[in-house]
Write a protein that holds these residues in place. Structure first.
Motif, short mmCIF file in Angstrom:
data_model
loop_
_atom_site.label_atom_id
_atom_site.label_comp_id
_atom_site.label_asym_id
_atom_site.label_seq_id
_atom_site.Cartn_x
_atom_site.Cartn_y
_atom_site.Cartn_z
N LYS A 1 20.38 20.33 -1.25
CA LYS A 1 19.29 20.60 -1.16
C LYS A 1 19.41 19.69 -2.68
O LYS A 1 17.98 19.25 -3.08
N THR B 1 14.94 17.07 -3.76
CA THR B 1 14.56 17.64 -4.76
C THR B 1 14.58 15.88 -5.73
O THR B 1 13.13 16.01 -5.82
N LEU C 1 9.03 22.86 5.50
CA LEU C 1 9.33 23.40 4.19
C LEU C 1 8.43 24.87 4.07
O LEU C 1 8.77 26.02 3.71
N ALA D 1 12.67 29.79 3.44
CA ALA D 1 13.52 28.16 3.25
C ALA D 1 12.74 27.98 1.60
O ALA D 1 13.42 27.46 1.09
N VAL D 2 11.71 28.68 0.74
CA VAL D 2 11.48 28.50 -0.72
C VAL D 2 10.69 29.64 -1.08
O VAL D 2 9.91 30.55 0.02
N ARG E 1 5.88 28.96 -3.21
CA ARG E 1 5.60 27.32 -2.36
C ARG E 1 4.48 26.46 -3.32
O ARG E 1 3.36 25.90 -2.47
N ASP F 1 20.73 28.36 7.63
CA ASP F 1 20.11 28.46 6.15
C ASP F 1 18.36 27.99 6.23
O ASP F 1 18.18 27.27 6.76
N TYR G 1 16.39 27.03 3.83
CA TYR G 1 15.77 25.67 3.35
C TYR G 1 16.28 24.64 4.25
O TYR G 1 15.46 23.32 4.17
N GLY H 1 14.21 24.49 7.07
CA GLY H 1 12.66 24.03 6.82
C GLY H 1 13.58 22.44 6.77
O GLY H 1 12.06 21.60 6.78
#
Length: 490
Positions: free
Chosen positions: A192, A196, A247, A253-254, A257, A417, A419, A422
């Motif tokens: 993750k 990012t 995503l 996933a988030v 958004r 998971d 995320y 996604g």
């Protein structure tokens, strides 16, 4: 414990300079930077102060990358599109069009991170073994076919040895990045964080591209030289927009958004400013793929997307519509191709003509081709693969494409998971877009597109491995696909 602490899930990994738990062989690696500092000091002694400061500033991230490969991987993510490049000599004409090899900062960074990783694997008893993945075999087959074809080309005089060697290195350094990502990343948190970091890089690249719009020229990524490569930036933006879309459309996933939606809009503005028709076509296909995915889950959103696509010709900047229409409205010029009663511009005609040229050249060496850089320049991936590597290379390339697709599909169905699911879905969308982009570009040998692509391929594979850590080898595609289709069999 290695020199990198994975952390407790907060922030980027902590870089630590010493640990009493390191084995003695690994501690000896710290002497290498000290030894390298001696010739560096001698070099700096004869340079101007500004040059010395530049070299020192550039050496700091390289030193960090060597001492901490995982930290270096984060630095590499930012340098993929934001690192400077330098033209190193000229390797002749032919496929290179007289252009020299371009040495980039991330080339050096990738080399140091890779050397540090390999050194730790070699000398550390507790180092992780080389991870087996469903892509290893097809990658090796494709690389072997290219090397074999190039060696044949050198022996027959079609390929200059130096040009073939360096272009092979430039073409396939991103495979090394894939292997490093799979082997260095150990937790979902690290995955993750790397995503990012890549999104932050995308923000910087997109804003830089938008800042070029007032100049009136086609925009490109930073450090692309005087001419720039708008098509390269377009392919990168299509891939990143596909990842963001994955995503956004994956449930859970988030939580917020709007930042991703805003980034999607910024990328869209930058993409339009590239005026890259291959990228426009790829983006349209990605949008179609997203709509197909959402057709049952959110029909109303599909209608909104369809209306947005239909309104694009009326809302897009005038330069974009003129660029698209120019394909069919260019004044009569020599070299244009007519398809029925429709003529296409000279640029599109040249790309179409490259397919015929590729077939003519392929007939002269149908099995292993002419070798990398052994044929004329072709701004289209598929005929170039056929010309350079023949049926052997094309078969290996298609096998690799199929393996990448199966891996992405398996990851989306297997990973729990949201995320990471996604990310896997966005990777599939982006892969679809790049396949279309490659019709009019050398997409799969463009480093600035392939480095992010193979980084994410490594993250997707690592996600599969982490998912299967408690239930068997998740990278066994037949096993995971059967479990995904029949949960009771698990």
């Amino acid at each position: 414990m290695s020199g990198v602490a994975a952390g407790s899930g907060r922030g980027f990994p902590v870089f630590r300079f010493w640990s009493d738990r390191k084995p003695a062989p690994e501690r000896s690696l710290w002497m290498l930077p000290v030894l390298l500092a001696v010739p560096l000091a001698l070099l700096l002694a004869g340079t101007r102060p500004t040059t010395s400061l530049t070299l020192i500033a550039g050496a700091i991230p390289l030193l960090i990358a060597f001492l901490s490969p995982l930290t270096g991987l984060y630095v590499l993510v930012f340098s993929m599109l934001l690192g400077p490049e330098f033209l190193v000599g000229s390797l002749g004409t032919g496929a290179t069009m007289g252009r020299g090899i371009t040495l980039r900062f991330d080339d050096l960074l990738l080399m140091l991170v890779g050397l540090a990783w390999l050194a730790r694997v070699a000398v550390s008893k507790d180092a992780a073994a080389f991870v087996r993945t469903p892509l290893n075999r097809t990658i090796m087959l494709y690389v072997a076919s290219c090397v074999f074809a190039t060696l044949i080309g050198v022996l027959t005089g079609r390929v200059r040895p130096l040009a073939g060697f360096f272009f092979l290195l430039k073409y396939y350094e991103y495979f090394f990045l894939f292997f490093m990502a799979v082997n260095l990343v150990q937790t979902q948190t690290q995955i993750k964080h790397l995503v990012t970091a890549s999104l932050l890089t995308c923000v910087a690249v997109s804003l830089y591209a938008i800042s070029q719009i007032p100049s009136g020229a086609r925009v490109s990524a930073p450090f692309e030289g005087q001419e720039g490569e708008p098509n390269t930036l377009g392919g990168y933006l299509v891939f990143m927009m596909a990842l963001i879309s994955g995503l956004l459309v994956t449930r859970g996933a988030v939580t917020r958004r709007w930042p991703l939606a805003a980034l999607l809009g910024i990328c869209g503005i930058a993409l339009q400013a590239t005026l890259s028709r291959a990228s426009f076509l790829a983006a349209a296909v990605v949008a179609l793929g997203v709509m197909v995915f959402l057709r049952r889950r959110s029909p109303l959103l599909v209608v909104v997307l369809l209306l947005s696509v239909a309104a694009t010709p009326f809302l897009a900047p005038r330069a974009v519509t003129e660029r698209i229409l120019y394909t069919f409205t260019q004044p009569d010029e020599e070299g244009q191709i007519r398809i029925g009663h429709v003529k296409v511009d000279t640029s599109t005609s040249e790309r179409l003509r490259s397919w015929q040229v590729a077939l003519d050249l392929w007939k002269r060496s149908p099995v292993w081709g002419h070798g990398v850089t052994g044929g004329p320049f072709m701004d289209a991936m598929y005929p170039r693969v056929l010309t350079e590597t023949g049926l052997l290379g094309l078969s290996a390339f298609l096998a690799l494409i199929w393996a990448v697709y199966r891996t992405g599909k398996t990851a989306y169905h297997q990973i729990q998971d949201p995320y990471l699911r996604g990310v896997a879905l966005g990777f599939l969308f982006g892969f679809l877009g790049l396949l279309i982009h490659a019709i009019g570009s050398n997409t799969f040998i463009i480093v600035r597109i392939m480095e992010p692509f193979w980084l994410y391929a490594g993250l997707v594979v690592r996600s599969l491995i982490l998912t299967g850590s408690s239930g068997g080898p998740a990278w066994n595609l037949k096993l995971t696909e059967s479990r995904a289709n029949n949960p009771s069999s698990a």
